[in-house]
Each structure stands twice: as structure tokens, then as C-alpha cells.
Design a protein around this motif. Structure first.
Motif, PDB file in Angstrom:
ATOM      1  N   PRO A   1       0.811  -1.226   0.000  1.00 37.65           N
ATOM      2  CA  PRO A   1       0.000   0.000   0.000  1.00 37.65           C
ATOM      3  C   PRO A   1       0.842   1.272   0.000  1.00 37.65           C
ATOM      4  O   PRO A   1       0.508   2.246  -0.692  1.00 37.65           O
ATOM      5  N   GLU A   2       1.938   1.276   0.781  1.00 39.19           N
ATOM      6  CA  GLU A   2       2.806   2.455   0.778  1.00 39.19           C
ATOM      7  C   GLU A   2       3.458   2.634  -0.591  1.00 39.19           C
ATOM      8  O   GLU A   2       3.588   3.755  -1.089  1.00 39.19           O
ATOM      9  N   ALA A   3       3.864   1.535  -1.218  1.00 40.75           N
ATOM     10  CA  ALA A   3       4.477   1.621  -2.544  1.00 40.75           C
ATOM     11  C   ALA A   3       3.492   2.185  -3.564  1.00 40.75           C
ATOM     12  O   ALA A   3       3.839   3.059  -4.369  1.00 40.75           O
ATOM     13  N   LEU A   4       2.257   1.705  -3.531  1.00 33.36           N
ATOM     14  CA  LEU A   4       1.249   2.200  -4.466  1.00 33.36           C
ATOM     15  C   LEU A   4       0.956   3.675  -4.224  1.00 33.36           C
ATOM     16  O   LEU A   4       0.733   4.444  -5.174  1.00 33.36           O
ATOM     17  N   GLU A   5       0.973   4.082  -2.961  1.00 32.98           N
ATOM     18  CA  GLU A   5       0.748   5.487  -2.640  1.00 32.98           C
ATOM     19  C   GLU A   5       1.857   6.362  -3.210  1.00 32.98           C
ATOM     20  O   GLU A   5       1.604   7.459  -3.714  1.00 32.98           O
ATOM     21  N   ARG A   6       3.099   5.867  -3.151  1.00 33.59           N
ATOM     22  CA  ARG A   6       4.218   6.650  -3.707  1.00 33.59           C
ATOM     23  C   ARG A   6       4.115   6.749  -5.232  1.00 33.59           C
ATOM     24  O   ARG A   6       4.448   7.787  -5.814  1.00 33.59           O
ATOM     25  N   ILE A   7       3.678   5.677  -5.868  1.00 32.20           N
ATOM     26  CA  ILE A   7       3.458   5.745  -7.316  1.00 32.20           C
ATOM     27  C   ILE A   7       2.385   6.774  -7.630  1.00 32.20           C
ATOM     28  O   ILE A   7       2.535   7.622  -8.529  1.00 32.20           O
ATOM     29  N   ASP A   8       1.279   6.738  -6.880  1.00 40.84           N
ATOM     30  CA  ASP A   8       0.196   7.702  -7.101  1.00 40.84           C
ATOM     31  C   ASP A   8       0.686   9.132  -6.910  1.00 40.84           C
ATOM     32  O   ASP A   8       0.337  10.037  -7.686  1.00 40.84           O
ATOM     33  N   SER A   9       1.488   9.357  -5.872  1.00 42.97           N
ATOM     34  CA  SER A   9       1.999  10.698  -5.597  1.00 42.97           C
ATOM     35  C   SER A   9       2.902  11.177  -6.727  1.00 42.97           C
ATOM     36  O   SER A   9       2.858  12.352  -7.125  1.00 42.97           O
TER      37      SER A   9
END
Length: 645
Positions: free
Chosen positions: A221-229
Motif C-alpha cells: 500500500p505504501e508503494a502504491l501510494e508513492r506511485i500515485d503521488s
């Protein structure tokens, strides 16, 4: 039997990632094959681009090497690759991630002063992040991380490997942290892992380096959030631009993203390309390191950034140019991205080279060449910047202008190596003479803008003095650089040169002057291969090298602009359409194109090509609007804004 070139993916097939500090290139098979960190010009950790054994990081389904689709997530420099197997579908997203820590816009000036660097809305995570999402069925993914530090000279010493975390260390203490929710195994200098995902499940792997980063993500989830950001950063940046409502808008946006991605945030420098030694001739010796910032690119960069509405980035790049000039006013043709002046050239003989092309070079021996076009590029940049922002400069800026104009005047009698950095004998190249004229002409224009009370009388006198010199220089160029009504490569030859296409763009003569029209048509007829433009004929030019080279994409885009200028909009559009169709797999361009095969050649992606694309597309769009009775106010000349009704 396969050739050495067959072992390497086509240059135009690579994907380009950036965090505005460094860059990565990813092959269509999911392998990161170029990464230098922490800067564009640092030694590589992955260099399979130049030698198949020089390091890579692969991520793909087991037993599959060709994805079903590959694209940039719209409006970003995040690559989205879709894989299909016998059991399911998976999507991989790749990014050099960017953290959002922007100071409020009103505080930017204070932040800039405190940091002593261009203001910015972001900072690099110092992380290469790869996420996996299974979208149907089940997919077994395999990851291999095999760093080879210092341009492939040194393997990594690994520690850790448990709990999804391992550290790769070089002998000089350089560390790269690999984090993942994939179980890792360390063997033979590599970290490897496998994971089977079902529909709706995610996984990630991240490689992080340097001090001051956030470290790698610890969960999917943190990795996906960084991609989104990171995606949001690129889209928000692109929204600040000014793009026409036109089918070719997408090409302008992609080129703008490339230019931003080639910008080194700490100084505002723009690298010519993020790679070194990708060959201009398959298997040949025309292999150069382009991870530096050329003064020559400044005019085109400022023009493109202002044209597309990115005034903030234009200020940053202009600040870089002015800073290197103030540090030491004697101009070089190029600088390191951190203002470095010594760019000693070396060869890396342990690397096989892309497709067997040797030597592989780091550094660039042209840094101390005499190239007399440099003053015109600098002064035209200042002129464009001042005109776009309606400024009048500071006393320090005006003193810098005076110094550089007089240096250009002093350089006039001397031959040089020319715009193409020939390693042959110095010549009186017409394009170099043109650019000295540009320097003096723009200096005179800038001097006329000095406001009352700022030694205006002195500057008006300088304006008159410099204008007289510019007129004198123009007369010599017309006398010695033109034969049979056509501009020539240098004073002592009848050879053509593609750099002469700049004559109408810099407003040396009116575009309807017969000498301009005949020169453009002569280049289109006699300096092309399959309709695309060569820099010059290698058998007519002493460039100090052997072998052939491809057609130059920047010159072909220049021809589009020049045809538009001389009143040939149909020919301009047809050539522009062909060039846009020749883009790489992800709408990126190298330096050259093999006109027969369509393969991209040279360093990739190339800033100069994308800059010329923006100019050419802007010309064609302006022609269409004029033909439709519309009104345009666009930068269709290097030297300022041309308004047409």
C-alpha cells in the motif's frame, strides 16, 4: 548467428524514467538497464545498456519476455507495462519516485535564498520503485537485482536478505537498499525473488540510495501510494503548461515531460541526454557522453519553455547559465550539471559497448574546444528570456552582457570547430559566424532596453557601436559565405550544412529572401537520405572521424521549421507528420535515425531533438491557424515573439 547488436534492445524501445536528479532506462522486457545515482553523471549501478554483463534489475512473469502493452501513465513519466501469461494478467508500474514537500508558493523566494539553489516543489525519493498488480487470474513474477558498480567494474557485496530487505555495497562504501515484500535470496552477486499473485493482490520492490531520501517503502500500500503521488506530481506540473488544442498536443506534452525529466533540480541544468556512448553509427566510433549541459541548447531550451508556458523552469535554467558565466566569464561550450568545468574524456575499455560500438566514453573532450557559436546561444537566450518576461535585467546582468558581446566580437576573426564539434581542422564555419552576429545583434537590442537612470546614455552608445559591428559581420557572411545564391558550410567550401537551416529562425535575413529560400531547398534536395536531413556529407567534411552516421532528427525538425518560414506549409506538415510517426516506442527520440530501417541511433532520449520538435510542431500549428483565418501570437523565431493576424 546473431550479431552483437541483436543482443541489445533497439535504442528507441527503451522507456525513460526521471526524478529530476537522475534517470533510468527500462527495456521492453522489464529490465532496468541504465541507472546512475545519485546524479545523471554519476558512475552507473546498472549499465547492461552498454554491456550485457554490466548490471540490471529485471521484473517480469516467469517464462515471458514480451509484454502485451506498454505505455506511459497519461501525463507522467511513470511507465505502465501489462503482462499476460497462460494463467493471468499483471500490470507493473515503474517510477523514480518524487516526494511532495513543497513550500507554499509565497515562501519560495525565502526557500531559494536559504538553499542557494533553484526553488522547487518536489524532491527525489532517491528510489527506483516497481509495483505489481494482478488484474486477472494468477501470475508468478520473478525479480533479479544485479548491480555492477562503477560502470560495471565491480560487483555488489550483499548483506541482509531476510524480511524483504537487503543492502548492496560497493568497495567505496556506496550503498543501495533493496526493499520488497517478495522473499529474497542472495547468490552470485544478485538478489532474487519470486511471488505468485492472485487477482487484486499487489507486490513491490524498491531500490534506494544516498542520504536524505525517505528510504524504500515497507508495504505494497505504501508503494502504491508513492506511485500515485509521483503520477500526481507529473500531471500537476503538466497542468501549469500552455498547450494548444490540437491533435499534436500529445507530442508537445511528451516532449515537455522529457525536458523536465532531463532537468537537474539542484541547479536547473538540463542534460543533453541521460546516457553515454549510444552509437551514432551501428558498431562505430561516434560515441559520446551527453550527460552535461550545453550552452548551445540554451536558446532552444528557453524558447521551448517559454513557448509552452513553463516560465518557472526557464528561470531556473537561465539561472544556471548565468551562474556558470559569473563564476568565470570566459565561456565554455558545455558544463557539468553542478557547474563543473573540467570534463576530462576517458574510455571504458572493459565495456563491450552497445551492439559492440567502441569506445565507450565518459567525460567529453569537446569541453575546451573553440566553438564560436556559444556567444550567440547565450545572448539569444538572455534576449528571449528578457522579452518573454518583459524584464530589463540588473546591472550585474548588463555587465555580463557587455563582457560576452565584446568576447564575441573578439572571436570573430578566428576559425573554430563549428556547431557539430568537429575534431578536424578549425574552419570559418558560416553557422558560427551567424551566431557571432546573433550575439552582437541581440546585445545591441538588449542595450536599447536599458531604462532611464541606469547609465542609459552609455548603453545607447554601446547599442550603436554593437549594431555597427553586427552590420559589418553580416556583410562579410553574405560576401564570403554565399556562393551561387546558397549559403555554404564554411568560407572555403561549396559543401552544404544542416546548421544553415537556422538562418531564417534567427532572423539573419527575411524568410522570403531568395538566398534563404534557395539554401533551404538545396538542403532538402541534396543533404537528405530518404527525405530526412544529414548534418553534412561525411566525405565532404573533415570531422576527424571515420564511418557513416544516421540522419539527424534535430536537423529534420529544423527543416520543418525552415519550410514553414519560407512559405511552404504543406511540405512542412508532411515532413513533420513523418517525423512524429518515427518516434520511439514510447514517443521518445534519440539523436539520429537510420532512414532505411527507422532505428534510432545515438544517446537517448535527446533533449535537442525534443526541443526542435516543439519548434517544428509550433510552426505547423501556427501555419494552420493562419490558414484558417485565426490569430496567433507564438514564439516562431528564436529571437523573440512573432505575432501574426
Amino acid at each position: 548467428m546473431s550479431s552483437p547488436a541483436d543482443q541489445f534492445p533497439p535504442i528507441g524501445s527503451y522507456g525513460f524514467l526521471s526524478d529530476c536528479h537522475t534517470a533510468a532506462l527500462i527495456s521492453f522486457s522489464g529490465s532496468v538497464e541504465w541507472l546512475c545515482c545519485p546524479r545523471f553523471d554519476s558512475p552507473s549501478a546498472f549499465a547492461a545498456l552498454l554491456d550485457r554483463g554490466a548490471g540490471h534489475m529485471s521484473l517480469r512473469p516467469k517464462g515471458v519476455i514480451v509484454p502485451i502493452s506498454r505505455r506511459y501513465s497519461p501525463g507522467t513519466l511513470v511507465i505502465e507495462t501489462t503482462w499476460v501469461t497462460d494463467t493471468g494478467w499483471a500490470v507493473v508500474k515503474d517510477a523514480l519516485t518524487i516526494a511532495d514537500w513543497a513550500p507554499p508558493r509565497g515562501d519560495r523566494e525565502d526557500q531559494e535564498n536559504k538553499r542557494g539553489r533553484p526553488d522547487t516543489e518536489h524532491e527525489s525519493d532517491r528510489s527506483l520503485l516497481r509495483t505489481i498488480t494482478c488484474i486477472d487470474g494468477t501470475v508468478e513474477m520473478e525479480m533479479e537485482c544485479l548491480p555492477r558498480f562503477d560502470y560495471g567494474r565491480e560487483g555488489a557485496k550483499w548483506s541482509g536478505g531476510e524480511l524483504g530487505e537487503a543492502v548492496a555495497t560497493a568497495s567505496d562504501g556506496t550503498e543501495m537498499l533493496l526493499t520488497s515484500d517478495i522473499d529474497l535470496e542472495i547468490a552470485d552477486g544478485a538478489a532474487r525473488g519470486k511471488v505468485t499473485l492472485r487477482e487484486g493482490q499487489h507486490a513491490f520492490c524498491a531500490l534506494t540510495w544516498g542520504d536524505g531520501g525517505l528510504g524504500g517503502p515497507r508495504s505494497a500500500p505504501e508503494a502504491l501510494e508513492r506511485i500515485d503521488s509521483t503520477e500526481e506530481f507529473w500531471r500537476e506540473w503538466l497542468r501549469d503548461g500552455d498547450f494548444p488544442d490540437h491533435p499534436w498536443r500529445v507530442h508537445l506534452q511528451r516532449s515537455a515531460l522529457v525536458l523536465k525529466g532531463l532537468t537537474y533540480t539542484p541547479t536547473g541544468a538540463i542534460v543533453a541526454a541521460p546516457t553515454t556512448s549510444l552509437p551514432e553509427t551501428p558498431g562505430g566510433e561516434r560515441n559520446w557522453d551527453y550527460r552535461f549541459s550545453w550552452i548551445r541548447d540554451s536558446t532552444f531550451s528557453l524558447w521551448a519553455l517559454h513557448t509552452l508556458g513553463f516560465d518557472h523552469e526557464a528561470r531556473d535554467f537561465m539561472r544556471f547559465i548565468v551562474d556558470v558565466c559569473r563564476d568565470k566569464p570566459d565561456l565554455q561550450i558545455m558544463y557539468g550539471i553542478g557547474h563543473e568545468r573540467e570534463l576530462e574524456e576517458k574510455t571504458l575499455d572493459h565495456l563491450s559497448g552497445y551492439g559492440g560500438a567502441q569506445p565507450v566514453r565518459i567525460g567529453n573532450g569537446a569541453f575546451d574546444q573553440r566553438q564560436n557559436d556559444v556567444w550567440g546561444s547565450l545572448l539569444d537566450s538572455v534576449y528571449i528570456h528578457e522579452k518573454a518576461l518583459r524584464g530589463s535585467g540588473t546591472p550585474a546582468d548588463r555587465e555580463l552582457i557587455r563582457y560576452q558581446v565584446e568576447a564575441a566580437i573578439e572571436a570573430w576573426p578566428h576559425p573554430d570547430q563549428g556547431i557539430w564539434e568537429s575534431r578536424g581542422e578549425p574552419r570559418h564555419y558560416v553557422s558560427s559566424k551567424l551566431m557571432i552576429w546573433v550575439a552582437v545583434d541581440r546585445g545591441a537590442r538588449l542595450a536599447r532596453w536599458v531604462p532611464e537612470g541606469a547609465d542609459a546614455d552609455l548603453w545607447q552608445a554601446k547599442a550603436e557601436e554593437w549594431q555597427a559591428k553586427a552590420d559589418e559581420f553580416k556583410a562579410e557572411i553574405l560576401e564570403r559565405g554565399v556562393r551561387d545564391g546558397i549559403f555554404r558550410q564554411h568560407y572555403d567550401t561549396d559543401a552544404l550544412d544542416a546548421s544553415l537551416l537556422l538562418i531564417p529562425l534567427f532572423r539573419f535575413l527575411r524568410p522570403d529572401d531568395p538566398r534563404v529560400r534557395d539554401t533551404v531547398n538545396a538542403i532538402a534536395a541534396d543533404l537528405t537520405a530518404h527525405g530526412l536531413v544529414c548534418r553534412y556529407k561525411v566525405d565532404e567534411t573533415d570531422d576527424g572521424l571515420h564511418g557513416e552516421e544516421g540522419t539527424f532528427l534535430i536537423c529534420s525538425f529544423w527543416l520543418v521549421s525552415a519550410l514553414s518560414e519560407i512559405g511552404e506549409p504543406k511540405r512542412a506538415r508532411e515532413l513533420c507528420e513523418r517525423l512524429l510517426e518515427a518516434a520511439g516506442w514510447l514517443d521518445l527520440y534519440a539523436e539520429e535515425l537510420d532512414a532505411e530501417s527507422g532505428r534510432h541511433l545515438g544517446n537517448f532520449p535527446q533533449a535537442f531533438t525534443h526541443l526542435a520538435l516543439i519548434n517544428a510542431v509550433s510552426h505547423v500549428i501556427a501555419d494552420e491557424r493562419r490558414a484558417n483565418g485565426g490569430y496567433t501570437a507564438v514564439f516562431t523565431e528564436m529571437g523573440g515573439i512573432r505575432e501574426d493576424a
